[in-house]
Design an enzyme around this catalytic site. Sequence first.
Site, mmCIF file in Angstrom:
data_model
loop_
_atom_site.group_PDB
_atom_site.id
_atom_site.type_symbol
_atom_site.label_atom_id
_atom_site.label_comp_id
_atom_site.label_asym_id
_atom_site.label_seq_id
_atom_site.Cartn_x
_atom_site.Cartn_y
_atom_site.Cartn_z
ATOM 1 C CE1 TYR A 125 46.778 0.625 -13.740
ATOM 2 C CE2 TYR A 125 45.650 1.976 -12.110
ATOM 3 C CZ TYR A 125 45.822 1.564 -13.414
ATOM 4 O OH TYR A 125 45.036 2.110 -14.394
ATOM 5 C CD GLU A 213 47.134 1.355 -17.277
ATOM 6 O OE1 GLU A 213 46.015 1.128 -16.789
ATOM 7 O OE2 GLU A 213 47.591 0.739 -18.261
#
Length: 403
Positions: A125, A213
């Site tokens: 992530y 993101e």
Amino acid sequence: MNLHEYQAKTLLNKYQVPTQEGIACSSVDEAIAAYNSIATATNSKFAVIKAQIHAGGRGKGKVQGTEQRGVQVVKSADDAKTVATNLLGGTLVTIQTGAAGKVVNKILVAQDVYYDGPNPTKEFYLSILLDRAKGQNVIMYSTEGGMDIEEVAHNTPEKIFKEWVQPNATLAPFQARKIAFNFGLSGDAFKNMVAFVTRLYNAYVGLDCSMLEINPLFKTSDEKIIAVDCKMNLDDNALVRHPDLVEMRDVTEEDPTEVEAGEYNLNFVKLDGNVGCMVNGAGLAMATMDMIKLSGGEPANFLDVGGTANATTVEAGFRIIMKDPNVKAILVNIFGGIVRCDRVAQGVVDAYKSIGTINIPIIVRLQGTNAEAAKELIEASGLKVQSAIRLEEAAALVKQAVS
């Protein structure tokens, strides 16, 4: 301004950021053709179809009335046809959309990146955003990527790393290496991650993003680093520098009343309450919303008409508020510094006459520039408007209206 995944990946490619390749489709026939094209190019029968909506949690979300998930692997043209049919035109409900869900107008047919190879695959992530407390951009990253990153952040916050970047500075090489090291990478994967993070930060700055993101950030079995998914928000205030990006705005993903408010340069956010409010100035608007809550009501919207409000914009604001069936009362709270109270009053009168019968209480508090003229305008109009001078009086009238 939010972008769809396929749009964000197109922009990342311009900064040489490797992404999972795919084809955006608006019809079932396009989806079948896209599957066949990708299957031929990759020499694999596997592909993935993703709903394109402005919300996360698509992998766990389901289309209303079916068991169709927002992200699904397919392994034949028939599978692609079935999934595309279920998604397109359906309402996808995820943890971020709420019960109302969002209609799927586009899907992305993407290549399979989970192919076999000499090394294990891994999901990470990574996100970049502004840390307002420090006044610096921050890169947040974790070795635990995938659909459950929120649980990772909540249950094991020590697995979330942060790297801050000084304002107006590029990402330093040692910082990119530090991120790759904390991911536990080595060899080609380490080098590819350093290049990936550097280019991604350049994209964040160059595109004037407010949030970027990548989840999952994927290491393939042959040590490539790829953005499998991407959420990108652009800073609305910087769009003047990117006129080409304005065309990417998808108003079908936005609240219709907020889109209409934008056409009149009104700062409007729809909420779930029962008291509509029209105020000038963001600070006064927040204070007015607090006052509504303390009076026993719930604000139905945030509406800042700004310092250049006139009768036309005020009437537009009234119309937008009145479209909400949950509104039981409207509070107009104007402190006239730059804005003239008589202009606001004229807008209230015009809205009343134009809209017709209004069966809910309207409470008006006008103070400041031309407040006396504004009071005379409203009184001469014969409208059933309740006037207040002090905030306490307005609060009492709100409480009476919603009780």
